[in-house]
Design a protein around this motif. Structure first.
Motif, PDB file in Angstrom:
ATOM      1  N   GLY A  37       0.723  -1.297   0.172  1.00  0.00           N
ATOM      2  CA  GLY A  37      -0.087  -0.060  -0.001  1.00  0.00           C
ATOM      3  C   GLY A  37       0.914   1.185   0.118  1.00  0.00           C
ATOM      4  N   PHE A  38       2.012   1.241  -0.719  1.00  0.00           N
ATOM      5  CA  PHE A  38       2.917   2.504  -0.940  1.00  0.00           C
ATOM      6  C   PHE A  38       3.070   2.989  -1.948  1.00  0.00           C
ATOM      7  CE2 PHE A  38       4.340   0.214   3.307  1.00  0.00           C
ATOM      8  CZ  PHE A  38       3.788   1.364   4.163  1.00  0.00           C
ATOM      9  N   LEU A  39       2.354   2.670  -2.983  1.00  0.00           N
ATOM     10  CA  LEU A  39       2.222   3.261  -3.973  1.00  0.00           C
ATOM     11  C   LEU A  39       0.866   4.021  -4.552  1.00  0.00           C
ATOM     12  CD1 LEU A  39       3.505   0.704  -6.619  1.00  0.00           C
ATOM     13  CD2 LEU A  39       4.863   2.489  -5.837  1.00  0.00           C
ATOM     14  N   PRO A  40       0.958   5.354  -5.058  1.00  0.00           N
ATOM     15  CA  PRO A  40      -0.224   5.974  -5.123  1.00  0.00           C
ATOM     16  C   PRO A  40      -1.472   5.301  -5.955  1.00  0.00           C
ATOM     17  CG  PRO A  40       1.587   6.826  -6.462  1.00  0.00           C
ATOM     18  CD  PRO A  40       1.939   5.828  -5.722  1.00  0.00           C
ATOM     19  N   GLU A  41      -2.734   5.725  -5.786  1.00  0.00           N
ATOM     20  CA  GLU A  41      -3.744   5.216  -6.440  1.00  0.00           C
ATOM     21  C   GLU A  41      -3.619   5.374  -7.864  1.00  0.00           C
ATOM     22  OE1 GLU A  41      -8.559   5.039  -6.519  1.00  0.00           O
ATOM     23  OE2 GLU A  41      -7.412   6.562  -5.185  1.00  0.00           O
ATOM     24  N   LYS A  42      -3.114   6.279  -8.270  1.00  0.00           N
ATOM     25  CA  LYS A  42      -2.870   6.750  -9.601  1.00  0.00           C
ATOM     26  C   LYS A  42      -1.351   6.619  -9.980  1.00  0.00           C
ATOM     27  CE  LYS A  42      -6.918   9.641 -10.236  1.00  0.00           C
ATOM     28  NZ  LYS A  42      -7.234  11.088 -10.467  1.00  0.00           N
TER      29      LYS A  42
END
Length: 515
Positions: A37-42
């Motif tokens: 969960g450490f990448l942006p949603e986009k």
């Protein structure tokens, strides 16, 4: 690391998108960041390479890479299916203007699709001689001009010598501002290396003794069992000093030696590290031979297998004078560290793969114990184990159970594997996350790079002027040439040959000062 909600939409462009670094390190690291969960949603990963390969085949190859190299083992198929939708393979000639026009089109279309200007990260996972050309094309195409949102990541080596490092910095700084340039040294992303800052500056217990009044010597060891493997074409032009000491090891010296910064702001930390580099004693040519030893491995045995000498490796000349081992004695000439020797040792085909820093404290000023007990006193020792184990050990004396006063060395050990249930992030996960956040604390500035070269250049110049008389001079599977033992023995010490730095110390490992 920060969570997904704190990261801006990001397009990460990897030049060398189907190369070995991307396969082994970058895609596995990005996949783990995605799962955790450490990448942006986009986000979008543009993998740029010259190979004629389909998107399906590219994804399949890098799925296999994740299965082989990810710290969490084989990829979850559902998670990978979601992750691979963010990967776009782009076949492109990185020397051609049109390729950058095509990339610009993708950037603009994605910004329009996302309805906002995304951060753009340009990762140079290519041979060093392509960096200037790619940077120049990025500048010419006008696709990296936003100082706040556009960043370039440059892998080592940062030049081959001082002049080439200065030339590279001049090119990059002519296109990007310094705060856009992230010179990556994966060693600084390792958990234990970062823990040096926490250990030193979060604990009032240790800072009062962290100086020349209490510390007798420091050793830094970065040893490898492997030979050059498939890196001979690079290594022949680098050698152990350029490959390890100029970057990794000097950065470790900075973390051990630096003064406390005002806070952990990037420039505050890097300013203090730069002060250490300025203070490291320079060698005149005659002092090089008193303070630095080089070596090259011959044939020998590693884990029961016979291995060949360096000059018998593929793509290595029979008369090669490239050093595969280096040991040196450095001094930091400032108020805190004056007179404390810092011994460093690094090499290939050594007895063990291990990296650690050992801090040896001075003996107690007055020994009150009986003579027989005094002879058994060991020096206090602190060990930062970087790899393959990760942790910190403090070695001290205690009374052995019984009716008489007998001393026994004991250890207090902090081991990551015992203290934390989850595996620590890979160094590239930490560093990629920091790039996306715009946090440059763990990356090197241009002045640090150039100062590191100023320390190293007298050594390299002296060696060019005086070729080695005997290569190879150490057997594979040993701890290096005998000259390295003589270097430290001259001061009354010997190397701390830890095979497992977090296990109980034996007397032979300690390097107690000879009397």
């Amino acid at each position: 690391m920060k969570s997904i909600s704190e990261l801006e939409p990001t397009m990460l462009t990897i030049f060398g998108g189907d190369g070995d670094l991307t396969w082994r390190k970058l895609i596995p690291a990005l996949y783990n960041l995605f799962v955790d969960g450490f990448l942006p949603e986009k986000f979008k990963i543009l993998s740029v390479d010259m190979k004629d390969i389909s998107q399906k085949d590219y994804n399949k190859r890098h799925y296999e890479g994740v299965n082989k190299f990810s710290r969490r083992g084989k990829a979850d198929k559902k998670q990978w299916s979601k992750f691979e939708q963010h990967i776009v393979y782009v076949k492109a000639d990185i020397t051609n203007d049109k390729s950058y026009d095509d990339l610009n089109k993708i950037y603009n279309e994605t910004d329009k699709e996302w309805d906002e200007d995304a951060s753009r990260i340009f990762y140079m996972a290519v041979s060093p001689h392509f960096i200037k050309e790619i940077a120049s094309h990025l500048g010419k195409a006008g696709i990296a001009g936003n100082c706040d949102k556009h960043r370039i990541v440059v892998e080592k080596p940062f030049g081959h010598d001082l002049k080439s490092a200065q030339d590279l910095n001049n090119v990059l700084q002519g296109i990007f501002s310094e705060n856009q340039i992230y010179r990556i040294d994966h060693y600084l992303g390792k958990e234990t290396v970062q823990n040096i800052l926490a250990f030193r500056f979060a604990n009032a217990l240790f800072e009062p003794v962290w100086n020349r009044n209490f510390i007798e010597q420091i050793q830094i060891n970065v040893s490898e069992q492997v030979g050059v493997e498939n890196r001979a074409s690079y290594y022949e032009h680098a050698g152990a000093v350029r490959d390890m000491i100029q970057n990794h090891i000097l950065q470790l010296i900075c973390l051990i030696g630096m003064e406390p910064p005002v806070d952990l702001g990037a420039d505050n930390v890097r300013d203090k590290k730069l002060e250490v580099l300025h203070a490291i004693r320079r060698f005149s040519e005659d002092k090089v031979y008193k303070n630095v030893v080089r070596g090259q491995y011959g044939k020998g045995w590693i884990k029961g297998d016979e291995v060949k000498a360096y000059h018998d490796e593929e793509k290595v000349g029979k008369e090669s004078l490239t050093e595969t081992f280096a040991a040196a004695r450095f001094y930091i000439d400032n108020w805190r560290w004056q007179g404390v020797p810092i011994y460093v040792r690094t090499g290939k085909r050594l007895q063990e793969k291990t990296s650690y820093i050992s801090i040896q404290f001075k003996e107690v000023p007055h020994k009150i114990f009986p003579s027989g007990v005094r002879q058994l006193l060991h020096p206090n020792l602190m060990v930062f184990s970087i790899q393959p184990q990760m942790g910190i050990r403090i070695h001290f004396q205690a009374k052995k159970t019984g009716l008489d006063m007998r001393l026994k060395p004991v250890d207090m050990i902090f081991n990551y594997s015992d203290s934390y249930r989850n595996d620590p992030p890979d160094a590239y996960e930490t560093l990629l996350n920091d790039v996306m956040l715009g946090d440059a604390t763990l990356f090197m500035r241009s002045d640090q790079i150039e100062e590191s070269w100023r320390i190293i250049m007298p050594i390299l110049d002296a060696w060019v002027n005086n070729p080695p008389q005997k290569f190879p001079n150490y057997q594979s599977g040993s701890w290096g040439p005998p000259e390295a033992d003589a270097l430290i023995a001259h001061d009354g010490f010997f190397w701390h040959n830890f095979t497992q730095p977090l296990e109980i110390v034996s007397e032979a490992m300690l390097g107690a000062k000879n009397k």
